[in-house]
Write a protein that holds these residues in place. Structure first.
Motif, PDB file in Angstrom:
ATOM      1  N   LEU A   7     -39.893 -26.490  -2.294  1.00 51.37           N
ATOM      2  CA  LEU A   7     -38.479 -26.209  -1.979  1.00 51.37           C
ATOM      3  C   LEU A   7     -37.730 -27.508  -1.739  1.00 51.37           C
ATOM      4  N   GLY A   8     -38.329 -28.403  -0.987  1.00 52.68           N
ATOM      5  CA  GLY A   8     -37.657 -29.675  -0.692  1.00 52.68           C
ATOM      6  C   GLY A   8     -37.377 -30.476  -1.955  1.00 52.68           C
ATOM      7  N   GLN A   9     -38.375 -30.548  -2.857  1.00 53.68           N
ATOM      8  CA  GLN A   9     -38.174 -31.292  -4.120  1.00 53.68           C
ATOM      9  C   GLN A   9     -37.065 -30.639  -4.941  1.00 53.68           C
ATOM     10  N   PHE A  10     -37.104 -29.299  -4.982  1.00 51.79           N
ATOM     11  CA  PHE A  10     -36.121 -28.557  -5.792  1.00 51.79           C
ATOM     12  C   PHE A  10     -34.704 -28.813  -5.264  1.00 51.79           C
ATOM     13  N   ILE A  11     -34.560 -28.752  -3.939  1.00 46.46           N
ATOM     14  CA  ILE A  11     -33.232 -28.937  -3.329  1.00 46.46           C
ATOM     15  C   ILE A  11     -32.700 -30.327  -3.670  1.00 46.46           C
ATOM     16  N   ILE A  12     -33.558 -31.316  -3.594  1.00 39.96           N
ATOM     17  CA  ILE A  12     -33.131 -32.699  -3.890  1.00 39.96           C
ATOM     18  C   ILE A  12     -32.767 -32.838  -5.374  1.00 39.96           C
ATOM     19  N   GLU A  13     -33.600 -32.242  -6.245  1.00 42.92           N
ATOM     20  CA  GLU A  13     -33.293 -32.314  -7.681  1.00 42.92           C
ATOM     21  C   GLU A  13     -31.953 -31.635  -7.972  1.00 42.92           C
ATOM     22  N   LYS A  14     -31.729 -30.469  -7.354  1.00 42.93           N
ATOM     23  CA  LYS A  14     -30.470 -29.742  -7.600  1.00 42.93           C
ATOM     24  C   LYS A  14     -29.288 -30.519  -7.017  1.00 42.93           C
ATOM     25  N   ARG A  30     -33.013 -27.196   4.051  1.00 42.34           N
ATOM     26  CA  ARG A  30     -34.338 -27.642   4.495  1.00 42.34           C
ATOM     27  C   ARG A  30     -34.618 -27.116   5.911  1.00 42.34           C
ATOM     28  N   ASP A  31     -33.605 -27.196   6.776  1.00 43.35           N
ATOM     29  CA  ASP A  31     -33.773 -26.731   8.168  1.00 43.35           C
ATOM     30  C   ASP A  31     -34.126 -25.237   8.199  1.00 43.35           C
ATOM     31  N   ILE A  32     -33.467 -24.470   7.334  1.00 38.73           N
ATOM     32  CA  ILE A  32     -33.741 -23.022   7.274  1.00 38.73           C
ATOM     33  C   ILE A  32     -35.171 -22.779   6.795  1.00 38.73           C
ATOM     34  N   GLY A  33     -35.588 -23.580   5.812  1.00 40.85           N
ATOM     35  CA  GLY A  33     -36.960 -23.439   5.299  1.00 40.85           C
ATOM     36  C   GLY A  33     -37.993 -23.728   6.371  1.00 40.85           C
ATOM     37  N   ILE A  34     -37.714 -24.715   7.213  1.00 41.58           N
ATOM     38  CA  ILE A  34     -38.639 -25.060   8.292  1.00 41.58           C
ATOM     39  C   ILE A  34     -38.749 -23.905   9.297  1.00 41.58           C
ATOM     40  N   ALA A  35     -37.599 -23.368   9.690  1.00 40.77           N
ATOM     41  CA  ALA A  35     -37.610 -22.254  10.656  1.00 40.77           C
ATOM     42  C   ALA A  35     -38.329 -21.043  10.060  1.00 40.77           C
ATOM     43  N   ALA A  36     -38.165 -20.847   8.759  1.00 40.31           N
ATOM     44  CA  ALA A  36     -38.811 -19.694   8.102  1.00 40.31           C
ATOM     45  C   ALA A  36     -40.330 -19.803   8.210  1.00 40.31           C
ATOM     46  N   MET A 171     -41.725 -15.111   0.797  1.00 44.74           N
ATOM     47  CA  MET A 171     -40.877 -15.738  -0.220  1.00 44.74           C
ATOM     48  C   MET A 171     -39.533 -16.092   0.363  1.00 44.74           C
ATOM     49  N   LEU A 172     -39.009 -17.220  -0.091  1.00 44.26           N
ATOM     50  CA  LEU A 172     -37.631 -17.621   0.229  1.00 44.26           C
ATOM     51  C   LEU A 172     -36.856 -17.620  -1.092  1.00 44.26           C
ATOM     52  N   VAL A 173     -35.753 -16.858  -1.107  1.00 43.03           N
ATOM     53  CA  VAL A 173     -34.928 -16.724  -2.315  1.00 43.03           C
ATOM     54  C   VAL A 173     -33.522 -17.158  -1.944  1.00 43.03           C
ATOM     55  N   TYR A 174     -32.915 -18.076  -2.738  1.00 43.42           N
ATOM     56  CA  TYR A 174     -31.558 -18.488  -2.351  1.00 43.42           C
ATOM     57  C   TYR A 174     -30.719 -18.842  -3.570  1.00 43.42           C
ATOM     58  N   THR A 175     -29.413 -18.902  -3.338  1.00 45.42           N
ATOM     59  CA  THR A 175     -28.470 -19.341  -4.359  1.00 45.42           C
ATOM     60  C   THR A 175     -27.450 -20.276  -3.723  1.00 45.42           C
ATOM     61  N   ASP A 186     -46.997 -21.335   0.146  1.00 43.30           N
ATOM     62  CA  ASP A 186     -48.427 -21.562  -0.065  1.00 43.30           C
ATOM     63  C   ASP A 186     -49.009 -22.000   1.273  1.00 43.30           C
ATOM     64  N   PRO A 187     -49.692 -21.083   1.980  1.00 45.81           N
ATOM     65  CA  PRO A 187     -50.175 -21.428   3.331  1.00 45.81           C
ATOM     66  C   PRO A 187     -51.144 -22.615   3.336  1.00 45.81           C
ATOM     67  N   SER A 188     -51.816 -22.841   2.180  1.00 45.84           N
ATOM     68  CA  SER A 188     -52.825 -23.917   2.157  1.00 45.84           C
ATOM     69  C   SER A 188     -52.178 -25.294   2.273  1.00 45.84           C
ATOM     70  N   ILE A 189     -50.894 -25.382   1.885  1.00 44.67           N
ATOM     71  CA  ILE A 189     -50.206 -26.673   2.020  1.00 44.67           C
ATOM     72  C   ILE A 189     -48.957 -26.554   2.904  1.00 44.67           C
ATOM     73  N   GLY A 190     -48.665 -25.311   3.347  1.00 41.89           N
ATOM     74  CA  GLY A 190     -47.510 -25.129   4.236  1.00 41.89           C
ATOM     75  C   GLY A 190     -46.188 -25.441   3.562  1.00 41.89           C
ATOM     76  N   GLU A 191     -46.114 -25.185   2.259  1.00 47.19           N
ATOM     77  CA  GLU A 191     -44.872 -25.457   1.529  1.00 47.19           C
ATOM     78  C   GLU A 191     -44.420 -24.230   0.743  1.00 47.19           C
ATOM     79  N   PHE A 192     -43.102 -24.022   0.672  1.00 42.49           N
ATOM     80  CA  PHE A 192     -42.534 -23.032  -0.254  1.00 42.49           C
ATOM     81  C   PHE A 192     -42.532 -23.683  -1.630  1.00 42.49           C
ATOM     82  N   CYS A 193     -43.181 -23.033  -2.600  1.00 38.49           N
ATOM     83  CA  CYS A 193     -43.284 -23.577  -3.955  1.00 38.49           C
ATOM     84  C   CYS A 193     -42.537 -22.676  -4.940  1.00 38.49           C
ATOM     85  N   LEU A 194     -41.822 -23.295  -5.885  1.00 37.78           N
ATOM     86  CA  LEU A 194     -41.025 -22.553  -6.876  1.00 37.78           C
ATOM     87  C   LEU A 194     -41.940 -21.610  -7.660  1.00 37.78           C
TER      88      LEU A 194
END
Ligand code: P6P
Length: 343
Positions: A7-14, A30-36, A171-175, A186-194
Motif C-alpha cells: 500500500l505504501g509503495q502504491f500510494i507513493i507511485e500514485k 498511510r496513517d489510516i493503513g497503520i490504524a487498520a 482488505m483495504l479498498v480505496y479511491t 499479508d500477516p507474514s509481513i504485516g503489509e497491505f499488498c495490491l
C-alpha cells in the motif's frame, strides 16, 4: 524484486502522478493503513481476549450499544490520525460531536476525515465480517478551527474514500477519484499488498441484499422489486440469490466482486433510512461510482445529496448499475417521491 506492491509503495507511485501533490494525502492514507493493522490485530483475537468482546455499557449517538471493539477502533483511528498530523478534524459514528485535532503537528492540516470505525459491530461477538469506512475532505476554511461547513460537504467534494473489511482476509479498498484499488493484508509481513488492481463492479448481478424482516413496512417500490428478484425467469437468471450479512461493508464488498445490489430503504424503525450519509453512504457511493457502479437513495444520487447534519441518515440503493437503475424504476412507478408514505 519482491513481486508485490505494498500500500505504501502504491500510494507513493500514485502520488508521483500528481506533480503538485505535497504528500499530505499520501501520509493520511498511510496513517489510516497503520490504524487498520492495529484494529485488525484486535479483531482477529477478539474471541481469545476476555475484555474485548461484548458491550462497553454505553450507547453511541445512534442509540446503539457500543461494543468494546467499537470504542477500541474509534480510539485507534483517531489516535493514528492525530499522531499523523495531516488531519484537523475527525467525525465519527461513535462521537456525537466532532473531534478537533489540535496537536502541534496538525495545526496546518488541511484534511477532514469522517469515519465509521467498526461497521456491523453487532457481528463481532459471533465472528462475522465487520468493517471500517472512511471519507476524506479538504477543509474549506483557511484558518482557525475547522467549522461545521468544513464537514457538511456534499459527497462529490470527497478527495478520497475507502473501507477495510475484516473478513476471511483483511482488505483495504480505496479511491482518490482515479479508480478503485484493493489491498490484502499479508500477516507474514504485516503489509497491505495490491491484490485487486482497478476494481470494477459488474454492471449486472444476481444477488440482492436487504433485511426482509422489515418487508411489511418497505415502500411499495421496494416490495415490488423484491418480488421481481424472486420471480422464476431463467433468461434473466432469476430468482436471484438473497444474501444479507448485517455488515453493509461485507455485503457491498461481495457485490463489488460478484455484482449485486444492497438496499436499506426507509422502515418503521428508520423512517429516514438507517445508514449514515456522511461516513457510510457517501464514501461507499464514491467508491462504487469509481468502480462503475451506482448509489442512490432510490430517487437521487447519494453524492449529490445536501448534507445538513453530522449524523444525517439516508436510504441507500447501491451496487451494480443496472440493478440499481431497475430498482429506481420500481421506486418511480410504485413509490413516487411526492407520494412517499412513511410507516
Ligand atoms: P439491520 C450495521 O449496523 C449497519 O449499519 C449495516 O452495516 C448493516 O447492513 C445494517 O446496519 C444492518 O441493520 O437493521 O438490518 O440489522
Amino acid at each position: 524484486m519482491s513481486g508485490f506492491v505494498t500500500l505504501g509503495q502504491f500510494i507513493i507511485e500514485k502520488q508521483a502522478e500528481f506533480p503538485y501533490a505535497k504528500g499530505e494525502l499520501s501520509r493520511l492514507l498511510r496513517d489510516i493503513g497503520i490504524a487498520a493493522k492495529v484494529v485488525n490485530r484486535e479483531i482477529n483475537k477478539a474471541g481469545l481476549v476476555n475484555d474485548i468482546l461484548g458491550d462497553v455499557g454505553t450507547v453511541n449517538v445512534q442509540g446503539e450499544m457500543q461494543k468494546k471493539l467499537d470504542v477500541y477502533a474509534n480510539d485507534h483511528f483517531i489516535g493514528a490520525l492525530t499522531s499523523g498530523g495531516e488531519c484537523c478534524m475527525v467525525v465519527s459514528e461513535e462521537n456525537e460531536e466532532v473531534n478537533h485535532i489540535e496537536s502541534p503537528v496538525s495545526k496546518n492540516a488541511k484534511y477532514i476525515v469522517a469515519i465509521d470505525p467498526l461497521d456491523g459491530s453487532s457481528n463481532i461477538d459471533v465472528n462475522v465480517a465487520v468493517g471500517t469506512i472512511f471519507s476524506i475532505y479538504r477543509r474549506k476554511s483557511v484558518e482557525g478551527r475547522p467549522t461545521m461547513e468544513d464537514v457538511l460537504q456534499k459527497g462529490t467534494e470527497q478527495v478520497a474514500a475507502g473501507y477495510i473489511v475484516y473478513g476471511s482476509s483483511t482488505m483495504l479498498v480505496y479511491t482518490t477519484g482515479c479508480g478503485v484499488n484493493g489491498f490484502t493484508l499479508d500477516p507474514s509481513i504485516g503489509e497491505f499488498c495490491l491484490s485487486h488492481p482497478n476494481m470494477k463492479i459488474p454492471k449486472d448481478g444476481t444477488i440482492y441484499s436487504i433485511n426482509e424482516g422489515n418487508y411489511k413496512c418497505f415502500p411499495d417500490g421496494v416490495k415490488k422489486y423484491i418480488k421481481y428478484c424472486q420471480e422464476e425467469d431463467p433468461a434473466t437468471h432469476r430468482p436471484y440469490t438473497s444474501r444479507y450479512i448485517g455488515s453493509m461493508i461485507a455485503d457491498l464488498h461481495r457485490n463489488m466482486i460478484k455484482g449485486g445490489i444492497y438496499i436499506y430503504p426507509t422502515t418503521a424503525h428508520a423512517p429516514q433510512g438507517k445508514l449514515r450519509l456522511v461516513y457510510e453512504c457517501n464514501p461507499m457511493a464514491f467508491i462504487l461510482e469509481q468502480a462503475g457502479g451506482r448509489a442512490t437513495n432510490g430517487y437521487q444520487r447519494i453524492l449529490d445529496m445536501e448534507v445538513t447534519e453530522l449524523h444525517q441518515r439516508a436510504s441507500i440503493f447501491a451496487g451494480s448499475e443496472n440493478m440499481v437503475l431497475l430498482a429506481e424504476e420500481y421506486m418511480r412507478q410504485y413509490s413516487p417521491l411526492e407520494k412517499a408514505v412513511l410507516c
